[in-house]
Design a protein around this motif. Structure first.
Motif, mmCIF file in Angstrom:
data_model
loop_
_atom_site.group_PDB
_atom_site.id
_atom_site.type_symbol
_atom_site.label_atom_id
_atom_site.label_comp_id
_atom_site.label_asym_id
_atom_site.label_seq_id
_atom_site.Cartn_x
_atom_site.Cartn_y
_atom_site.Cartn_z
ATOM 1 N N THR A 39 0.826 -1.201 0.000
ATOM 2 C CA THR A 39 0.000 0.000 0.000
ATOM 3 C C THR A 39 0.864 1.256 0.000
ATOM 4 O OG1 THR A 39 -1.747 -1.148 1.227
ATOM 5 C CG2 THR A 39 -1.795 1.261 1.250
ATOM 6 N N GLU A 40 1.954 1.252 0.798
ATOM 7 C CA GLU A 40 2.884 2.386 0.835
ATOM 8 C C GLU A 40 3.492 2.641 -0.539
ATOM 9 O OE1 GLU A 40 3.732 4.509 3.307
ATOM 10 O OE2 GLU A 40 2.232 3.593 4.614
ATOM 11 N N LEU A 41 3.899 1.564 -1.206
ATOM 12 C CA LEU A 41 4.539 1.693 -2.512
ATOM 13 C C LEU A 41 3.554 2.169 -3.581
ATOM 14 C CD1 LEU A 41 6.767 -1.532 -2.498
ATOM 15 C CD2 LEU A 41 7.439 0.823 -1.973
ATOM 16 N N ILE A 42 2.328 1.664 -3.512
ATOM 17 C CA ILE A 42 1.296 2.095 -4.466
ATOM 18 C C ILE A 42 0.977 3.572 -4.275
ATOM 19 C CG2 ILE A 42 -1.143 1.852 -5.095
ATOM 20 C CD1 ILE A 42 -0.871 -1.152 -4.527
ATOM 21 N N GLU A 43 0.893 3.990 -3.001
ATOM 22 C CA GLU A 43 0.608 5.397 -2.701
ATOM 23 C C GLU A 43 1.735 6.290 -3.210
ATOM 24 O OE1 GLU A 43 -1.587 8.577 -1.421
ATOM 25 O OE2 GLU A 43 -2.194 6.461 -1.499
ATOM 26 N N ALA A 44 2.967 5.827 -3.048
ATOM 27 C CA ALA A 44 4.115 6.588 -3.534
ATOM 28 C C ALA A 44 4.092 6.701 -5.053
ATOM 29 C CB ALA A 44 5.411 5.923 -3.076
ATOM 30 N N ALA A 45 3.672 5.625 -5.713
ATOM 31 C CA ALA A 45 3.581 5.638 -7.177
ATOM 32 C C ALA A 45 2.507 6.625 -7.629
ATOM 33 C CB ALA A 45 3.271 4.238 -7.696
ATOM 34 N N ARG A 46 1.399 6.671 -6.919
ATOM 35 C CA ARG A 46 0.328 7.602 -7.263
ATOM 36 C C ARG A 46 0.768 9.051 -7.092
ATOM 37 N NH1 ARG A 46 -4.666 4.473 -4.152
ATOM 38 N NH2 ARG A 46 -5.049 2.896 -5.785
#
Length: 255
Positions: free
Chosen positions: A10-17
């Motif tokens: 979730t952290e990585l997806i949020e960073a990608a967004r």
């Protein structure tokens, strides 16, 4: 383990967004390219911008080695301007969750505080090292092209040890994020503490070696002709990272 994987993802997806992978990487690439170019072409740059008046450049000055340029780039630029930008990018990693109520939403579920904190640490470490590694590698290529060969194996060792320093800085930000509510105050405190650990090297070498900052000295020695390697710094850094997480865990339990 499932909770940890889900939270980290979730952290990585949020960073990608938020395009962190892109703009942080571009930032470190620019830092990584600028330093070797300036070291190599300082004379030409000064002549073309008209800023050479009153400045005398010794034509017989020693040309820095590839390793010296790499150290000035990563231990210098990355560890100063880069560290500030990194800290700003994750200054609200827990405080934002708490202020938005996301933290309560996560922790009322069967998720341990340990998994929550370690996922924050891991996620932001991956984001940081992804950007730093690309910027440092491009800097390595430019430096070798402009100044001559340098051991790629030693460069990788340097980068691996430097990544422990980044891990510590993130753990410090996590701790301050549990203690403070203001994201700006968290960033200022984390940056100040990190710079202090770097600065004490010039005042007390023994204290520096016993601090988490000692890992920086070990990392730099991989690129220098030094035989005395204090690998104890690895254990010291890992211990301080664990202490930061345990203190953060204790603070969150009380809130």
């Amino acid at each position: 383990m499932t909770n940890f994987y889900t939270l980290t993802r979730t952290e990585l997806i949020e960073a990608a967004r938020e395009f962190k992978f892109i703009w942080l990487t571009l930032f470190f690439v620019i830092l990584g390219v600028t330093q070797p170019v300036i070291n190599k072409y300082m004379d030409i740059i000064l002549e073309n911008v008209g800023g050479a008046d009153g400045i005398t450049i010794d034509p017989n000055r020693l040309v820095p080695s590839s390793n010296e340029v790499l150290l000035s780039t990563i231990s210098g630029q990355f560890n100063q301007i880069g560290l500030i930008i990194l800290t700003i990018s994750f200054m609200g990693l827990i405080a934002t969750d708490r202020n938005n109520g996301i933290q309560d939403f996560i922790l009322v579920r069967p998720v341990s505080l340990g998994s929550y904190l370690v996922s924050k640490l891991t996620g932001h470490w991956v984001i940081s090292m992804f950007s730093i590694s690309i910027g440092a590698t491009i800097s390595y290529v430019y430096t070798v092209f402009l100044f001559g060969p340098s051991s790629f194996f030693n460069f990788i060792l340097f980068l691996l040890l430097y990544s422990l320093w980044i891990l510590y800085v993130i753990s410090l930000a996590i701790l301050f994020s549990t203690l403070l509510k203001s994201s700006i105050l968290i960033a200022v405190t984390t940056i100040s503490a990190s710079i202090f650990l770097i600065v004490i090297k010039g005042f007390n070498g023994i204290l520096f070696q016993l601090s988490p900052g000692g890992i920086l000295n070990l990392a730099e020695n991989q690129l220098l002709p030094v035989q005395d390697m204090n690998y104890f710094s690895i254990a010291t850094c890992l211990v301080f990272i664990s202490i930061n997480l345990l203190l953060a865990n204790a603070v969150l339990k009380k809130t």
